[in-house]
Scaffold this motif. Sequence first.
Motif, mmCIF file in Angstrom:
data_model
loop_
_atom_site.group_PDB
_atom_site.id
_atom_site.type_symbol
_atom_site.label_atom_id
_atom_site.label_comp_id
_atom_site.label_asym_id
_atom_site.label_seq_id
_atom_site.Cartn_x
_atom_site.Cartn_y
_atom_site.Cartn_z
ATOM 1 N N LYS A 194 3.208 -3.656 -8.475
ATOM 2 C CA LYS A 194 4.246 -4.691 -8.421
ATOM 3 C C LYS A 194 5.016 -4.695 -9.676
ATOM 4 C CE LYS A 194 1.973 -8.078 -5.595
ATOM 5 N NZ LYS A 194 1.408 -9.203 -5.230
ATOM 6 N N ASP A 195 4.611 -4.481 -10.909
ATOM 7 C CA ASP A 195 5.491 -4.567 -12.284
ATOM 8 C C ASP A 195 6.321 -3.360 -12.187
ATOM 9 O OD1 ASP A 195 4.148 -6.786 -13.239
ATOM 10 O OD2 ASP A 195 2.781 -5.708 -14.530
ATOM 11 N N HIS A 196 5.855 -2.203 -11.758
ATOM 12 C CA HIS A 196 6.737 -0.820 -11.598
ATOM 13 C C HIS A 196 8.104 -1.376 -10.849
ATOM 14 C CE1 HIS A 196 8.060 3.242 -11.800
ATOM 15 N NE2 HIS A 196 8.131 3.027 -10.516
ATOM 16 N N TYR A 197 7.702 -1.918 -9.692
ATOM 17 C CA TYR A 197 8.853 -2.298 -8.642
ATOM 18 C C TYR A 197 9.430 -3.555 -8.870
ATOM 19 C CZ TYR A 197 7.606 2.245 -6.468
ATOM 20 O OH TYR A 197 7.118 3.741 -6.247
ATOM 21 N N ARG A 198 9.099 -4.473 -9.705
ATOM 22 C CA ARG A 198 9.761 -5.649 -10.150
ATOM 23 C C ARG A 198 11.138 -5.869 -9.751
ATOM 24 N NH1 ARG A 198 7.006 -9.356 -8.897
ATOM 25 N NH2 ARG A 198 5.658 -8.563 -10.209
ATOM 26 N N ASP A 199 12.115 -4.884 -10.160
ATOM 27 C CA ASP A 199 13.498 -5.174 -9.906
ATOM 28 C C ASP A 199 14.072 -4.406 -8.904
ATOM 29 O OD1 ASP A 199 13.643 -6.479 -12.548
ATOM 30 O OD2 ASP A 199 13.688 -4.444 -13.603
ATOM 31 N N TYR A 200 13.256 -3.708 -7.957
ATOM 32 C CA TYR A 200 13.816 -3.281 -6.775
ATOM 33 C C TYR A 200 13.865 -4.434 -5.548
ATOM 34 C CZ TYR A 200 12.930 1.170 -8.583
ATOM 35 O OH TYR A 200 12.797 2.650 -9.524
ATOM 36 N N LEU A 201 14.844 -4.173 -4.624
ATOM 37 C CA LEU A 201 15.011 -4.950 -3.365
ATOM 38 C C LEU A 201 14.543 -4.074 -2.361
ATOM 39 C CD1 LEU A 201 18.052 -7.166 -4.038
ATOM 40 C CD2 LEU A 201 15.517 -7.777 -4.061
ATOM 41 N N GLU A 255 0.789 -1.185 -0.030
ATOM 42 C CA GLU A 255 0.029 -0.069 0.039
ATOM 43 C C GLU A 255 0.768 1.308 -0.020
ATOM 44 O OE1 GLU A 255 -3.113 0.352 -0.297
ATOM 45 O OE2 GLU A 255 -3.782 -2.134 -0.297
ATOM 46 N N GLU A 256 1.933 1.152 0.724
ATOM 47 C CA GLU A 256 2.837 2.404 0.686
ATOM 48 C C GLU A 256 3.511 2.405 -0.532
ATOM 49 O OE1 GLU A 256 5.916 3.135 3.672
ATOM 50 O OE2 GLU A 256 4.513 2.037 5.179
ATOM 51 N N LEU A 257 3.864 1.529 -1.409
ATOM 52 C CA LEU A 257 4.541 1.570 -2.634
ATOM 53 C C LEU A 257 3.488 2.192 -3.567
ATOM 54 C CD1 LEU A 257 6.797 -1.783 -3.155
ATOM 55 C CD2 LEU A 257 7.379 0.530 -2.761
ATOM 56 N N ARG A 258 2.038 1.388 -3.613
ATOM 57 C CA ARG A 258 1.219 2.113 -4.448
ATOM 58 C C ARG A 258 1.126 3.607 -4.017
ATOM 59 N NH1 ARG A 258 -4.451 -0.959 -5.156
ATOM 60 N NH2 ARG A 258 -4.434 -0.946 -3.163
#
Length: 78
Positions: free
Chosen positions: A59-66, A23-26
Motif C-alpha cells: 500500500k505504501d508503494h502504490y500510495r500515489d497511484y489511482l 493481492e494482484e498489486l502484491r
Amino acid sequence: MSYQLIKNNIMRNVDELTQAELEELRSSYYHQALDDGSLRGVMGKKIKSEEEIPMDLVKDHYRDYLFVDEDFFCNIEN
C-alpha cells in the motif's frame, strides 16, 4: 470515499481496492522488485514468496497511484 470520474471509469486509490486487487498489486510488486534486485534490500531478508510481503508495504508503494477496474485481471469477466 473519494472518486474521480474519468471517461466513465471510477478512479480509486489503494485504500479503496478489494482484497483480490491488493493481492494482484502484491504479486506485481514482488515480481518487479525481484527482477530489479531491490526485494532483499526492501525487506531486509530473503523472501521466498510474495505472500511474505506485508500488505502495508504494498500500500505504501502504490500510495500515489489511482486505479480503475480494468487495471486488474481479477475484474475481467469471462
